[in-house]
Motif scaffolding. Sequence first.
Motif, PDB file in Angstrom:
ATOM      1  N   MET A  85       5.894   3.800   8.978  1.00  0.00           N
ATOM      2  CA  MET A  85       6.809   4.605   8.149  1.00  0.00           C
ATOM      3  C   MET A  85       6.083   5.839   7.627  1.00  0.00           C
ATOM      4  O   MET A  85       4.942   5.736   7.166  1.00  0.00           O
ATOM      5  CB  MET A  85       7.299   3.769   6.967  1.00  0.00           C
ATOM      6  CG  MET A  85       8.380   2.803   7.349  1.00  0.00           C
ATOM      7  SD  MET A  85       8.932   1.910   5.910  1.00  0.00           S
ATOM      8  CE  MET A  85       7.425   1.143   5.397  1.00  0.00           C
TER       9      MET A  85
ATOM     10  N   TYR B 289      10.756  -4.021   4.171  1.00  0.00           N
ATOM     11  CA  TYR B 289      11.308  -2.889   4.915  1.00  0.00           C
ATOM     12  C   TYR B 289      11.648  -3.315   6.333  1.00  0.00           C
ATOM     13  O   TYR B 289      11.026  -4.228   6.899  1.00  0.00           O
ATOM     14  CB  TYR B 289      10.381  -1.658   4.901  1.00  0.00           C
ATOM     15  CG  TYR B 289       8.928  -1.928   5.170  1.00  0.00           C
ATOM     16  CD1 TYR B 289       8.457  -2.136   6.455  1.00  0.00           C
ATOM     17  CD2 TYR B 289       8.009  -1.955   4.123  1.00  0.00           C
ATOM     18  CE1 TYR B 289       7.113  -2.364   6.697  1.00  0.00           C
ATOM     19  CE2 TYR B 289       6.656  -2.199   4.360  1.00  0.00           C
ATOM     20  CZ  TYR B 289       6.223  -2.402   5.644  1.00  0.00           C
ATOM     21  OH  TYR B 289       4.896  -2.635   5.890  1.00  0.00           O
TER      22      TYR B 289
ATOM     23  N   GLU C 218       8.147   5.415  -0.634  1.00  0.00           N
ATOM     24  CA  GLU C 218       7.053   4.645  -1.245  1.00  0.00           C
ATOM     25  C   GLU C 218       6.876   4.993  -2.723  1.00  0.00           C
ATOM     26  O   GLU C 218       6.055   4.399  -3.412  1.00  0.00           O
ATOM     27  CB  GLU C 218       5.721   4.894  -0.506  1.00  0.00           C
ATOM     28  CG  GLU C 218       5.636   4.251   0.869  1.00  0.00           C
ATOM     29  CD  GLU C 218       5.006   2.849   0.839  1.00  0.00           C
ATOM     30  OE1 GLU C 218       4.657   2.372  -0.246  1.00  0.00           O
ATOM     31  OE2 GLU C 218       4.894   2.243   1.917  1.00  0.00           O
TER      32      GLU C 218
ATOM     33  N   ALA D  84       6.586  -5.972   4.564  1.00  0.00           N
ATOM     34  CA  ALA D  84       5.304  -6.641   4.763  1.00  0.00           C
ATOM     35  C   ALA D  84       4.922  -7.285   3.442  1.00  0.00           C
ATOM     36  O   ALA D  84       5.281  -6.778   2.379  1.00  0.00           O
ATOM     37  CB  ALA D  84       4.239  -5.632   5.162  1.00  0.00           C
TER      38      ALA D  84
ATOM     39  N   ARG E  45      -4.849  -4.059   4.794  1.00  0.00           N
ATOM     40  CA  ARG E  45      -4.832  -2.674   4.302  1.00  0.00           C
ATOM     41  C   ARG E  45      -6.145  -2.414   3.562  1.00  0.00           C
ATOM     42  O   ARG E  45      -6.609  -3.283   2.838  1.00  0.00           O
ATOM     43  CB  ARG E  45      -3.690  -2.453   3.309  1.00  0.00           C
ATOM     44  CG  ARG E  45      -2.304  -2.788   3.796  1.00  0.00           C
ATOM     45  CD  ARG E  45      -1.348  -2.634   2.623  1.00  0.00           C
ATOM     46  NE  ARG E  45       0.009  -3.008   2.941  1.00  0.00           N
ATOM     47  CZ  ARG E  45       0.501  -4.246   2.870  1.00  0.00           C
ATOM     48  NH1 ARG E  45      -0.284  -5.244   2.500  1.00  0.00           N
ATOM     49  NH2 ARG E  45       1.769  -4.484   3.139  1.00  0.00           N
TER      50      ARG E  45
ATOM     51  N   ARG F  18      -1.713   1.793   1.742  1.00  0.00           N
ATOM     52  CA  ARG F  18      -0.410   1.626   2.417  1.00  0.00           C
ATOM     53  C   ARG F  18      -0.044   2.824   3.281  1.00  0.00           C
ATOM     54  O   ARG F  18       1.061   2.865   3.832  1.00  0.00           O
ATOM     55  CB  ARG F  18       0.700   1.440   1.370  1.00  0.00           C
ATOM     56  CG  ARG F  18       0.612   0.174   0.549  1.00  0.00           C
ATOM     57  CD  ARG F  18       1.752   0.124  -0.466  1.00  0.00           C
ATOM     58  NE  ARG F  18       3.053   0.032   0.159  1.00  0.00           N
ATOM     59  CZ  ARG F  18       3.719  -1.105   0.364  1.00  0.00           C
ATOM     60  NH1 ARG F  18       3.212  -2.236  -0.050  1.00  0.00           N
ATOM     61  NH2 ARG F  18       4.901  -1.092   0.954  1.00  0.00           N
TER      62      ARG F  18
END
Length: 426
Positions: free
Chosen positions: A7, A203, A13, A216, A259, A285
Amino acid sequence: SYAAAGMLAPMAENITVAPMLELCLKSRWLYPEWTRKLEALSGNDPGYLPCGILAPVLERGDGEKSVRESQEKIWLDRDNIAFYQPGLGKSIIGGWWYPEDGQVDNRCLMRSLLQTARSLEIEIQEGVTVKALQQKQGKIDRIITSAGEIAADKYVLATGSWSSQLLPIPVRPVKGQMLCLRMPHQPHEPYPLQRVLFGDNIYLVPRQDGRLIVGATVEEVGWTPHNTPVGIQNLLSKAITLYPGVANWQIEQFWWGFRPGTPDELPILGNSPCENLYLATGHYRNGILLAPVTATLLADLILEGKSDPLLAHFSWQRFSHPTDKKMTFFNNSVSNDNGHKISLQVNETAKFSRSIVDSKNEDTLTIAGRSFNSRLMTGTGKYPSIAAMEQSIIASGCEIVTVAVRRVQTKAKGHEGLAEAIDWSK
Ligand code: GLY
């Protein structure tokens, strides 16, 4: 890069920290041209789609509609959102439309990047582990790898979640579990889910080939690997609330990734404690989104010595703590406008040491309605390089910097880069 959803979503976000938003928007705007170039060089479509992102809001009475709209953020009520994306859950009262966000198929992007690099005869060694960075007199001398030693003039540490295994920087793994569904499809009909849906901790990202990426989880479980029943259950139940149609779609794949998280959730970019080592890590992210701007800013820094003022906000030094409140730069001291002494010192090699301005907190300087509690006054003459000047300004942590310059000619020898070395937002 393989694990991400791709994304390109600074708005969805809800990134609010000003320099981070600026960095993310810059990167999002680089995407169209960057991916065009990659496609031309590699012959592979990187899967960039400026499709906008829809963020449905559940019935919770959280006053969403009273938040102001802008060009980047448009409120759609229940009817409008249902028209734009039929089949949303009944509990959805409306949603935000972020028209300038988008997506890229990160796996296609990686293929395209690898192919481009090979076509430019860049050597890529896969499956090689870097075991250590061998340092000598403040520089990286060579790196020790599972495939032997490698020496270069300059190095970039871009090892994501694994960065702190090589340097003492605060990057930790934050696990995310994901899965992929296959959207049902009738010939000559569009796929049922057309929009990227960005919900609360969930998402759904429909790809043009009929896959639907669902992500996630955000888990502080260190390096614990694998998908777990609870992680997947969580994702699936949220996905079904958002878009009930997914309940009976085919599950194609599960995976997880780590991440690279930092304490303030911002990346670590630019110079490092070693003169010839640069940092591009901690993207948390936003790794896929920030790829082109990271590459551009780092290339300018490494190849041209040009330090974009934005980099100052992402320096590793924000995590280094002073040990001595009276630590000083240079063997000089000067007085500020209020007569307070500012001690300045640089030890011979410590271009990166942090200075503390010895001023009283209650003593505030107000300029044009803005208040400052710390101010660095400095000249340009005694710094060994522009980079050292920039580093010492950042290290001072001062809210305002006053630089005494003589006549600056942007093209004259020794003057280059001066204007760029200053953070103009301060
Ligand atoms: N960029 C979305 C995530 O990290 O889950």
